[in-house]
Design an enzyme around this catalytic site. Structure first.
Site, PDB file in Angstrom:
ATOM      1  N   HIS A  55       0.706  -1.313  -0.056  1.00 24.75           N
ATOM      2  CA  HIS A  55       0.209  -0.100   0.057  1.00 24.75           C
ATOM      3  C   HIS A  55       0.761   1.168  -0.063  1.00 24.75           C
ATOM      4  O   HIS A  55       1.903   1.084   0.662  1.00 24.75           O
ATOM      5  CB  HIS A  55      -0.778   0.028   1.315  1.00 24.75           C
ATOM      6  CG  HIS A  55      -2.158  -0.700   1.312  1.00 24.75           C
ATOM      7  ND1 HIS A  55      -2.596  -1.273   2.449  1.00 24.75           N
ATOM      8  CD2 HIS A  55      -3.040  -0.797   0.290  1.00 24.75           C
ATOM      9  CE1 HIS A  55      -3.966  -1.793   2.015  1.00 24.75           C
ATOM     10  NE2 HIS A  55      -4.188  -1.635   0.811  1.00 24.75           N
TER      11      HIS A  55
ATOM     12  N   CYS B 229      -2.390   2.874   8.962  1.00 27.87           N
ATOM     13  CA  CYS B 229      -3.563   1.964   8.476  1.00 27.87           C
ATOM     14  C   CYS B 229      -4.699   2.017   9.109  1.00 27.87           C
ATOM     15  O   CYS B 229      -5.978   1.807   8.921  1.00 27.87           O
ATOM     16  CB  CYS B 229      -3.126   0.755   8.433  1.00 27.87           C
ATOM     17  SG  CYS B 229      -1.594   0.316   7.582  1.00 27.87           S
TER      18      CYS B 229
HETATM   19  N1  ARG Z   1      -4.202  -7.054   6.155  1.00 29.42           N
HETATM   20  C1  ARG Z   1      -4.330  -5.449   5.837  1.00 29.42           C
HETATM   21  C2  ARG Z   1      -4.448  -5.789   4.372  1.00 29.42           C
HETATM   22  O1  ARG Z   1      -3.522  -6.618   3.780  1.00 29.42           O
HETATM   23  C3  ARG Z   1      -3.551  -4.453   6.226  1.00 29.42           C
HETATM   24  C4  ARG Z   1      -4.072  -3.240   5.728  1.00 29.42           C
HETATM   25  C5  ARG Z   1      -3.198  -2.109   6.196  1.00 29.42           C
HETATM   26  N2  ARG Z   1      -3.723  -0.934   5.867  1.00 29.42           N
HETATM   27  C6  ARG Z   1      -3.181   0.227   5.375  1.00 29.42           C
HETATM   28  N3  ARG Z   1      -3.621   1.267   4.986  1.00 29.42           N
HETATM   29  N4  ARG Z   1      -1.955  -0.016   4.591  1.00 29.42           N
HETATM   30  O2  ARG Z   1      -5.374  -5.495   3.392  1.00 29.42           O
END
Ligand code: ARG
Length: 272
Positions: free
Chosen positions: A169, A266
């Protein structure tokens, strides 16, 4: 210099980690066989919320839903700009029901929600930074969604190619330090393709660069109010670099959430 950094009050939307766990693997950080200490996770999360409130920010909460362990990662649910909500469409089927849970919260709060047509994971990949919205792609949010975001908000969207699966991300590799037209950012160039690195260098010649170690310690998954930077205590060098630029690091350890591939940012959706 540190006197010159002025914080602004923010409104954050978060989701208590009542059902948080790692029960599937959709990024390289996640190992369902490795236990999560849920009490520790809850305590760490409460510390983050406490730090936001202590620094004058408003925190709203969405009711967590059973069976949605990643719902704690509120950033992924939407991008909200000038009170307009661009919702989410998750890549992983396991996370798709989160969108309606968040949409219901927004609707009850009086917002209309635009549902994206292609995969789009909210502020996880969409980062308003000065005159542009920086938009990550490569693992989750698609380029089609970037175009949709630009059309919806009428704000130029700069597509950036992510190339390292540990930084799946955009908000794991980059964060915004301040508001306004000339907002500056911090990032780790190694997470981006050569062309995207060049774009970032051109747009943000004064950016604060992080080391690979600090990036891997979730140091770039930080939240700044323009003065205080809520940041992982494990990202020591980055915190020192930020302090030299007049920012005030506020360390908050979300180590239990790192096991799911998430950190401070996150867990935080900003309502602008
Ligand atoms: N386990 C989640 C996923 O893989 C973590 C999300 C993390 N969020 C972020 N904004 N980076 O989607």
């Amino acid at each position: 210099m540190s006197e010159s950094r002025v914080p602004s009050r923010r409104r954050y939307l978060v989701c208590e980690p009542r059902h948080f766990t790692v029960q599937y693997a959709i990024n390289p950080w996640m190992h369902p066989d490795r236990p999560v200490d849920i009490d520790l996770a809850r305590g760490q999360w409460a510390e983050l919320i406490g730090a936001y409130r202590t620094h004058g920010h408003t925190v709203d909460t969405v009711e967590p839903v059973t069976g949605l362990p990643d719902m704690v990662f509120a950033a992924n649910s939407a991008l909200v700009l000038e009170g307009r909500v661009f919702g989410s469409f998750f890549h992983a089927p396991e996370r798709r029901p989160e969108s309606s849970a968040y949409d219901s919260w927004f609707k009850a709060a009086g917002y209309d929600v635009h549902r994206p047509e292609s995969v789009c994971e909210g502020e996880g990949d969409l980062v308003p930074a000065g005159r542009w919205v920086l938009a990550g792609t490569g693992f989750r949010t698609t380029r089609e969604a970037h175009r949709e975001v630009q059309e919806f908000f009428g704000v130029p969207v700069i597509s950036l190619q992510l190339v390292n699966p540990w930084f799946y991300h955009l908000d794991t590799a980059l964060f915004v330090l301040d508001e306004g037209h000339d907002a500056n950012i911090a990032y780790w160039p190694g997470a981006f393709s050569p062309g995207s690195r060049e774009v970032l260098a051109r747009l943000y010649p004064d950016a604060v660069l992080a080391t690979r170690e600090d990036a891997l310690a979730f140091g770039l998954n930080s939240v700044s109010d323009g003065r205080h930077v809520f940041i992982s205590p494990r990202a020591e060098e980055l915190a020192a670099r930020l302090a030299r630029q007049g920012y005030v690091p506020v360390p908050v350890d979300l180590s239990e959430f790192h096991k799911a591939g998430g950190g401070i940012k996150c867990c935080t959706q900003e309502i602008r």
